[in-house]
Motif scaffolding. Structure first.
Motif, PDB file in Angstrom:
ATOM      1  N   ALA A   1      -4.821   1.518  -3.399  1.00 46.19           N
ATOM      2  CA  ALA A   1      -3.772   2.557  -3.430  1.00 46.19           C
ATOM      3  C   ALA A   1      -3.002   2.510  -4.741  1.00 46.19           C
TER       4      ALA A   1
ATOM      5  N   LYS B   1       1.114   3.813  -3.382  1.00 41.74           N
ATOM      6  CA  LYS B   1       0.818   5.246  -3.429  1.00 41.74           C
ATOM      7  C   LYS B   1       1.938   6.045  -4.078  1.00 41.74           C
TER       8      LYS B   1
ATOM      9  N   ARG C   1       0.832  -1.215   0.000  1.00 38.78           N
ATOM     10  CA  ARG C   1       0.000   0.000   0.000  1.00 38.78           C
ATOM     11  C   ARG C   1       0.860   1.256   0.000  1.00 38.78           C
TER      12      ARG C   1
ATOM     13  N   LYS D   1      -3.590   5.289  -8.837  1.00 34.98           N
ATOM     14  CA  LYS D   1      -2.530   6.177  -9.317  1.00 34.98           C
ATOM     15  C   LYS D   1      -2.390   6.099 -10.842  1.00 34.98           C
TER      16      LYS D   1
END
Length: 201
Positions: free
Chosen positions: A197, A162, A158, A201
């Motif tokens: 996460a 990110k 996670r 992105k």
């Protein structure tokens, strides 16, 4: 001072950040205390201080790192924790010891393996790029026999998802499977969180 009184004093110091800077020499001196409990508390506190003032604990880092070789699991655990916190504050201060931390991914003690993941999360928070070629180490920990280790393992995915989603994308399918079939509910939740996460992105 008795061990119990000293331990209580360190607990109060942990909560009083205004005294941290001035207390570094004193806390560092306790790394040689005869009590394992006091040594462990000092390692923890130096890590917390080092997160905020990494340059000020720099001289203590070699001694902290020396506890990684301790035969006492608690001291290995706390040394790894401490290096992780200091490394979050400034990776360069713990860089000479960083690669050596990976041996703790297979430590006999589950709490030490857990500390390795947690320390890695801390370091990866501000210095994620260094983990690019080490993802397979964390992949194995996703299937650890210990529930607490498996609960923590998705969290490094996670954290990196990110910051460096390309590191984690090759493992999304595995994380998806774990999020559906692992017997532990928290492991399933954390695995899903790592996916979320990464794909966001």
């Amino acid at each position: 001072m008795r061990e119990s009184e000293l331990y209580k004093e360190l607990g109060l110091l942990t909560d009083d950040r205004s005294r941290w800077k001035e207390s570094i020499p004193y806390v560092s001196s306790l790394l040689t205390h005869e009590s394992v409990k006091i040594q462990a508390k000092a390692l923890w506190l130096l890590g917390e201080i080092g997160l905020n003032y990494p340059q000020l604990v720099q001289d203590a880092v070699p001694v902290i790192a020396s506890f990684c070789d301790s035969l006492i699991p608690l001291l290995r655990e706390r040394a790894v924790n401490s290096l992780g916190r200091i490394g979050r504050g400034s990776y360069h201060i713990i860089e000479p010891y960083w690669k050596d931390l990976f041996r703790f991914a297979s430590d006999d003690e589950a709490k030490v393996r857990l500390s390795f993941i947690w320390a890695s999360e801390n370091i990866a928070t501000n210095t994620p790029g260094i983990y690019e070629n080490y993802m397979s180490v964390f992949e194995k920990l996703l299937y650890d026999a210990n529930d607490k280790v498996r609960i923590e393992a998705p969290e490094i995915f996670r954290v990196l998802g990110k910051r460096r989603p390309e590191f984690v994308r090759p493992f999304v399918e595995q994380l998806q499977q774990i999020s559906e079939i692992d017997k532990n509910r928290v492991v399933r939740i954390h695995s899903f969180g790592a996916i979320k996460a990464t794909v966001s992105k």
